[in-house]
Every structure is written in C-alpha cells, then in structure tokens.
Design a protein around this motif. Sequence first.
Motif, PDB file in Angstrom:
ATOM      1  N   PRO A  82      23.913  -7.827  45.324  1.00 28.31           N
ATOM      2  CA  PRO A  82      24.049  -8.472  46.636  1.00 28.31           C
ATOM      3  C   PRO A  82      22.861  -9.381  46.932  1.00 28.31           C
ATOM      4  O   PRO A  82      21.716  -9.036  46.656  1.00 28.31           O
ATOM      5  CB  PRO A  82      24.088  -7.297  47.624  1.00 28.31           C
ATOM      6  CG  PRO A  82      24.275  -6.066  46.798  1.00 28.31           C
ATOM      7  CD  PRO A  82      23.729  -6.370  45.454  1.00 28.31           C
ATOM      8  N   PHE A  83      23.152 -10.561  47.465  1.00 27.09           N
ATOM      9  CA  PHE A  83      22.146 -11.518  47.914  1.00 27.09           C
ATOM     10  C   PHE A  83      21.045 -11.735  46.867  1.00 27.09           C
ATOM     11  O   PHE A  83      19.856 -11.488  47.128  1.00 27.09           O
ATOM     12  CB  PHE A  83      21.544 -11.067  49.249  1.00 27.09           C
ATOM     13  CG  PHE A  83      22.553 -10.985  50.356  1.00 27.09           C
ATOM     14  CD1 PHE A  83      23.005 -12.134  50.989  1.00 27.09           C
ATOM     15  CD2 PHE A  83      23.079  -9.755  50.744  1.00 27.09           C
ATOM     16  CE1 PHE A  83      23.950 -12.058  52.012  1.00 27.09           C
ATOM     17  CE2 PHE A  83      24.026  -9.674  51.760  1.00 27.09           C
ATOM     18  CZ  PHE A  83      24.466 -10.827  52.396  1.00 27.09           C
ATOM     19  N   PRO A  84      21.420 -12.208  45.692  1.00 23.02           N
ATOM     20  CA  PRO A  84      20.424 -12.414  44.644  1.00 23.02           C
ATOM     21  C   PRO A  84      19.575 -13.655  44.902  1.00 23.02           C
ATOM     22  O   PRO A  84      19.936 -14.533  45.689  1.00 23.02           O
ATOM     23  CB  PRO A  84      21.287 -12.625  43.402  1.00 23.02           C
ATOM     24  CG  PRO A  84      22.504 -13.318  43.932  1.00 23.02           C
ATOM     25  CD  PRO A  84      22.763 -12.646  45.275  1.00 23.02           C
ATOM     26  N   THR A  85      18.454 -13.742  44.211  1.00 15.96           N
ATOM     27  CA  THR A  85      17.653 -14.955  44.173  1.00 15.96           C
ATOM     28  C   THR A  85      17.952 -15.695  42.874  1.00 15.96           C
ATOM     29  O   THR A  85      18.569 -15.153  41.953  1.00 15.96           O
ATOM     30  CB  THR A  85      16.159 -14.632  44.214  1.00 15.96           C
ATOM     31  OG1 THR A  85      15.800 -13.937  43.009  1.00 15.96           O
ATOM     32  CG2 THR A  85      15.812 -13.782  45.432  1.00 15.96           C
ATOM     33  N   TYR A  86      17.484 -16.931  42.805  1.00 15.63           N
ATOM     34  CA  TYR A  86      17.661 -17.702  41.576  1.00 15.63           C
ATOM     35  C   TYR A  86      16.957 -17.028  40.401  1.00 15.63           C
ATOM     36  O   TYR A  86      17.515 -16.921  39.306  1.00 15.63           O
ATOM     37  CB  TYR A  86      17.112 -19.120  41.776  1.00 15.63           C
ATOM     38  CG  TYR A  86      17.185 -19.963  40.533  1.00 15.63           C
ATOM     39  CD1 TYR A  86      18.409 -20.336  39.989  1.00 15.63           C
ATOM     40  CD2 TYR A  86      16.029 -20.403  39.895  1.00 15.63           C
ATOM     41  CE1 TYR A  86      18.481 -21.116  38.836  1.00 15.63           C
ATOM     42  CE2 TYR A  86      16.088 -21.176  38.755  1.00 15.63           C
ATOM     43  CZ  TYR A  86      17.315 -21.533  38.227  1.00 15.63           C
ATOM     44  OH  TYR A  86      17.393 -22.293  37.088  1.00 15.63           O
ATOM     45  N   GLU A  87      15.740 -16.585  40.620  1.00 18.42           N
ATOM     46  CA  GLU A  87      14.990 -15.944  39.545  1.00 18.42           C
ATOM     47  C   GLU A  87      15.711 -14.703  39.041  1.00 18.42           C
ATOM     48  O   GLU A  87      15.756 -14.442  37.827  1.00 18.42           O
ATOM     49  CB  GLU A  87      13.577 -15.593  40.021  1.00 18.42           C
ATOM     50  CG  GLU A  87      12.663 -16.786  40.234  1.00 18.42           C
ATOM     51  CD  GLU A  87      12.971 -17.579  41.496  1.00 18.42           C
ATOM     52  OE1 GLU A  87      13.714 -17.058  42.384  1.00 18.42           O
ATOM     53  OE2 GLU A  87      12.487 -18.717  41.603  1.00 18.42           O
TER      54      GLU A  87
END
Length: 224
Positions: A82-87
């Motif tokens: 859920p709600f990942p970051t690009y990295e």
Amino acid sequence: MFGSLLRTTMVSPERALRGRSASAFPVPERHVVLGTPLAGPWPDGTAVLHLALGCFWGAERELWQLPGVVTTAAGYQGGYTPFPTYEETCTGMTGHTETVLVAYDPTVLPHAELLRTFWELHDPTQGFRQGNDRGTQYRSAVFTTTDEQTAAALSTRTAYEPALRSHGLGPITTEIRAVDSRDGVPGAGPFYYAEEYHQQYLHKVPHGYCPVHSTGVACPLPTA
C-alpha cells in the motif's frame, strides 16, 4: 529509469514490503499540461483505464496528447504494497508496475482506440522489461475498471498478436486484469499516485530520457 535490482520474478504477497496506511507525499491537485484535476472529480461519463507500458514518463506524455483525454497521472499498481514510494517500487519488492492512469471521454476516444495506442506505443512481448529498463516494475499491463474495457483489451490483444508474430515477435505477455476482484479472480488493486516530480515529468524536463519502445507494428482494430 534510475535502475533497479532487476527483479525478474514477482515477489510473493508474504515477502512484499508492508507499505503504509496513507501516502508518504502529497499528490498535486492538477495536471500541469491539461489543467485538470489529477485525482478527480471529472465530468460525468469520464472513463478511467490504467495502462502499464514501461517507464511512465514517456508513456504519460504520449497519452495526455490524445483527443478525449481528461487527465493522466503516473503511479504504481498491480502489486501488494500500500502507498509505495518510487524507491520501494524499484526494488521489485512491492509487486507494482509503473502505470499511467488515463481518464478520458469514451465518446471521443473509444476504448479500443485508446488500447490500440497502448499496444503500439510499446513492445508487449518482453515480459518484465521494456528495452533497457528491466524488472517487474516495467511489465506490460492493462488494469480495467469496466467490463467494456476488459472486452476491448482482450479483443485488441487477439487482433494484435498475429500481426506481431508475422514480424517475428513472440506472444503477448501483457497482464489484463480488472482493478477489482471479479468472479473469484483477484483484482489489480488500487492505483497509487507517484511522487510530484514524476507527474508530467517530460513536460517539466523536456529533454529527459525516457523513450517509448514501439515495435513499429500497427495494431488492427478487431472487427465486430
């Protein structure tokens, strides 16, 4: 784009990164080119389709230029975190692929026409890569929100595959799934907006590197 761990097998739900309960960053309110809301509300009758075709920078720029498009946005979808970051997505441990949300007027841009553009903008036979971009986050996918979109995705795939084979290319590897679970088939899950700097990136950085990987093979529209 910036490289990854080149994960070429899908992470399992059990091993995927846990993510978070809300976005780690603010989402811009408006599309910097079209001036329309990035997350809605949109006019009545607007359809939404999610398309993954490699690096989302170049894909988004091609798609926002189509007639009938209300807005586009870069994001992550099809995985578990859920709600990942690009990295996090670049590690291959979220299961997500770089995806472009396309909100459009289907009376101006029919589903099949949009999907024909999707097929022709990339190489849908490459599995977990597009060109030099390798990893599960670059896989080809169509995540649909209506039965009509699903039918159009399947029929255009069926029409396109013989054309690709006639040019020496392999079978289409594109994942086609509804966003929501249907008939016991797991859905692709929510679209998570990417960070602000990814949104309309090639408008902000006109000479940024992110080529499309078209095969040059035309996609015939299926006959009725």
